[in-house]
Design a protein around this motif. Structure first.
Motif, PDB file in Angstrom:
ATOM      1  N   TRP A 110       0.828  -1.202   0.000  1.00 14.34           N
ATOM      2  CA  TRP A 110       0.000   0.000   0.000  1.00 14.34           C
ATOM      3  C   TRP A 110       0.863   1.253   0.000  1.00 14.34           C
ATOM      4  O   TRP A 110       2.016   1.230   0.406  1.00 14.34           O
ATOM      5  CB  TRP A 110      -0.965   0.004   1.187  1.00 14.34           C
ATOM      6  N   GLN A 111       0.278   2.323  -0.488  1.00 11.14           N
ATOM      7  CA  GLN A 111       1.028   3.573  -0.665  1.00 11.14           C
ATOM      8  C   GLN A 111       0.189   4.768  -0.235  1.00 11.14           C
ATOM      9  O   GLN A 111      -0.938   4.957  -0.711  1.00 11.14           O
ATOM     10  CB  GLN A 111       1.422   3.741  -2.132  1.00 11.14           C
ATOM     11  N   VAL A 112       0.745   5.551   0.673  1.00 10.89           N
ATOM     12  CA  VAL A 112       0.168   6.848   1.009  1.00 10.89           C
ATOM     13  C   VAL A 112       0.642   7.838  -0.044  1.00 10.89           C
ATOM     14  O   VAL A 112       1.837   7.873  -0.365  1.00 10.89           O
ATOM     15  CB  VAL A 112       0.628   7.298   2.410  1.00 10.89           C
ATOM     16  N   PRO A 113      -0.246   8.639  -0.646  1.00 11.11           N
ATOM     17  CA  PRO A 113       0.208   9.561  -1.698  1.00 11.11           C
ATOM     18  C   PRO A 113       1.214  10.578  -1.181  1.00 11.11           C
ATOM     19  O   PRO A 113       1.161  10.990  -0.018  1.00 11.11           O
ATOM     20  CB  PRO A 113      -1.092  10.232  -2.159  1.00 11.11           C
ATOM     21  N   ARG A 114       2.115  10.948  -2.045  1.00 10.25           N
ATOM     22  CA  ARG A 114       3.173  11.890  -1.663  1.00 10.25           C
ATOM     23  C   ARG A 114       2.587  13.228  -1.206  1.00 10.25           C
ATOM     24  O   ARG A 114       3.160  13.912  -0.341  1.00 10.25           O
ATOM     25  CB  ARG A 114       4.122  12.108  -2.851  1.00 10.25           C
ATOM     26  N   ASP A 115       1.436  13.612  -1.762  1.00  5.04           N
ATOM     27  CA  ASP A 115       0.823  14.899  -1.420  1.00  5.04           C
ATOM     28  C   ASP A 115      -0.207  14.761  -0.302  1.00  5.04           C
ATOM     29  O   ASP A 115      -1.137  15.565  -0.198  1.00  5.04           O
ATOM     30  CB  ASP A 115       0.173  15.518  -2.653  1.00  5.04           C
ATOM     31  N   VAL A 116      -0.062  13.760   0.564  1.00  7.55           N
ATOM     32  CA  VAL A 116      -1.028  13.537   1.638  1.00  7.55           C
ATOM     33  C   VAL A 116      -1.141  14.777   2.521  1.00  7.55           C
ATOM     34  O   VAL A 116      -0.164  15.503   2.731  1.00  7.55           O
ATOM     35  CB  VAL A 116      -0.623  12.298   2.477  1.00  7.55           C
ATOM     36  N   GLU A 177       6.279   6.337  -0.946  1.00  8.63           N
ATOM     37  CA  GLU A 177       6.952   5.052  -1.081  1.00  8.63           C
ATOM     38  C   GLU A 177       5.977   3.915  -0.757  1.00  8.63           C
ATOM     39  O   GLU A 177       5.011   4.099  -0.016  1.00  8.63           O
ATOM     40  CB  GLU A 177       8.168   4.984  -0.142  1.00  8.63           C
ATOM     41  N   TRP A 178       6.253   2.744  -1.311  1.00  8.25           N
ATOM     42  CA  TRP A 178       5.376   1.594  -1.084  1.00  8.25           C
ATOM     43  C   TRP A 178       5.696   0.920   0.235  1.00  8.25           C
ATOM     44  O   TRP A 178       6.855   0.743   0.592  1.00  8.25           O
ATOM     45  CB  TRP A 178       5.488   0.605  -2.242  1.00  8.25           C
ATOM     46  N   GLN A 179       4.626   0.557   0.954  1.00  5.82           N
ATOM     47  CA  GLN A 179       4.711  -0.167   2.217  1.00  5.82           C
ATOM     48  C   GLN A 179       4.258  -1.617   1.982  1.00  5.82           C
ATOM     49  O   GLN A 179       3.399  -1.875   1.140  1.00  5.82           O
ATOM     50  CB  GLN A 179       3.787   0.469   3.267  1.00  5.82           C
ATOM     51  N   THR A 180       4.814  -2.539   2.741  1.00  2.39           N
ATOM     52  CA  THR A 180       4.450  -3.948   2.617  1.00  2.39           C
ATOM     53  C   THR A 180       3.977  -4.499   3.958  1.00  2.39           C
ATOM     54  O   THR A 180       4.622  -4.267   4.981  1.00  2.39           O
ATOM     55  CB  THR A 180       5.652  -4.789   2.132  1.00  2.39           C
ATOM     56  N   TYR A 181       2.859  -5.205   3.922  1.00  2.15           N
ATOM     57  CA  TYR A 181       2.392  -5.985   5.067  1.00  2.15           C
ATOM     58  C   TYR A 181       2.462  -7.464   4.699  1.00  2.15           C
ATOM     59  O   TYR A 181       1.952  -7.878   3.647  1.00  2.15           O
ATOM     60  CB  TYR A 181       0.943  -5.657   5.417  1.00  2.15           C
TER      61      TYR A 181
END
Length: 260
Positions: A110-116, A177-181
């Motif tokens: 999952w990815q939080v957008p850079r412009d969060v 950046e991409w996160q991994t669970y």
């Protein structure tokens, strides 16, 4: 006196179970401790890091949402698929797998957008519900949130069991950046009358870092109040469309290995 003591010791030894003497004996044959069967089945791993192994059910491969449905009415999932990822649609709401599962290994990115924007719980909020048992938000939630330099209650930050267990560490990468669970879910077990026989447990690696170590859950996720258990056999895996105003997050490369 010595003769009487020897007789007493022999009599005591005669009353000891044979197993006690067997355990004390040192084995001399290494083959005595070898196990040859049953032979574990072969599972071909993925050809790269994060790729699904041969026995995985691929839930999202970047092309469509055929494995998913809208949680509230079981209609086709309508989140936006683009460029190999799927982005949350906060209007159409949560989505869940059409297939139901019990015990499993789950991988998702999952990815939080850079412009969060926003702060606290209003910053890149979503969640993965490990066993969704109803049309609402009932289930067991692993929190998804931008926890990169974003202060909030610790049992509500990324990789927490929401409102139950804080992660062991914060392994968050920055927005964009991409996160991994990688999750191992051990479902609760219920008796025929619905009472709890054994609780649920979850192990979670966030970006390869252990953050939940066989954590025992006290029940389903509740926003207000203490968690409680409700009996179920199998359940869907659900992704949350949280109603906060920050730009929506995206997912890719989702697969599950049933462990039953």
């Amino acid at each position: 006196m010595k003769h009487s003591l020897s007789i007493a010791l022999l009599a005591l030894a005669a009353t000891e179970p044979a197993s006690a003497w067997a355990q004390a004996a040192t084995p001399t044959d290494p083959k005595a401790t070898e196990q040859w069967e049953p032979v574990p089945r072969t599972v071909m791993p993925g050809n790269r890091e994060g790729a699904p192994p041969a026995d995985a059910v691929v839930l999202f491969d970047g092309r469509d949402l055929s494995q998913w449905e809208t949680s509230k009415d079981h209609s086709a999932a309508r989140w936006k698929v683009h460029d190999g990822v799927v982005t949350v649609d906060k209007v159409t709401g949560n989505i869940q797998t059409r297939q139901h599962f019990r015990n499993y290994q789950l991988h998702l990115e999952w990815q939080v957008p850079r412009d969060v924007t926003g702060e606290g719980q209003a910053r890149g909020n979503s969640g993965v519900f490990l066993a969704s048992t109803g049309p609402g938000d009932e289930g067991y939630e692993i929190q998804i949130l931008d926890s990169w330099q974003n202060k909030t209650y610790v049992n509500g930050q990324a990789a927490s069991v929401y409102k139950q267990a804080a992660p062991l560490v914060n392994a968050m990468r920055p927005p964009g950046e991409w996160q991994t669970y990688d999750i191992v879910w051990s479902a609760p077990v219920f008796a025929t009358d619905g009472t709890l026989k054994s609780p649920a447990y979850v192990t979670l690696f966030h970006n390869g870092v252990l953050v939940q170590n066989h954590t025992q859950l006290t029940g389903e996720t509740l926003y207000i109040g203490k968690p409680t258990y409700k009996p179920y056999a199998e359940a869907a895996i659900k992704l949350q469309a949280h109603g906060d105003p920050s730009p929506p997050i995206s997912f890719r490369n989702i697969w599950v290995r049933p462990l039953d």
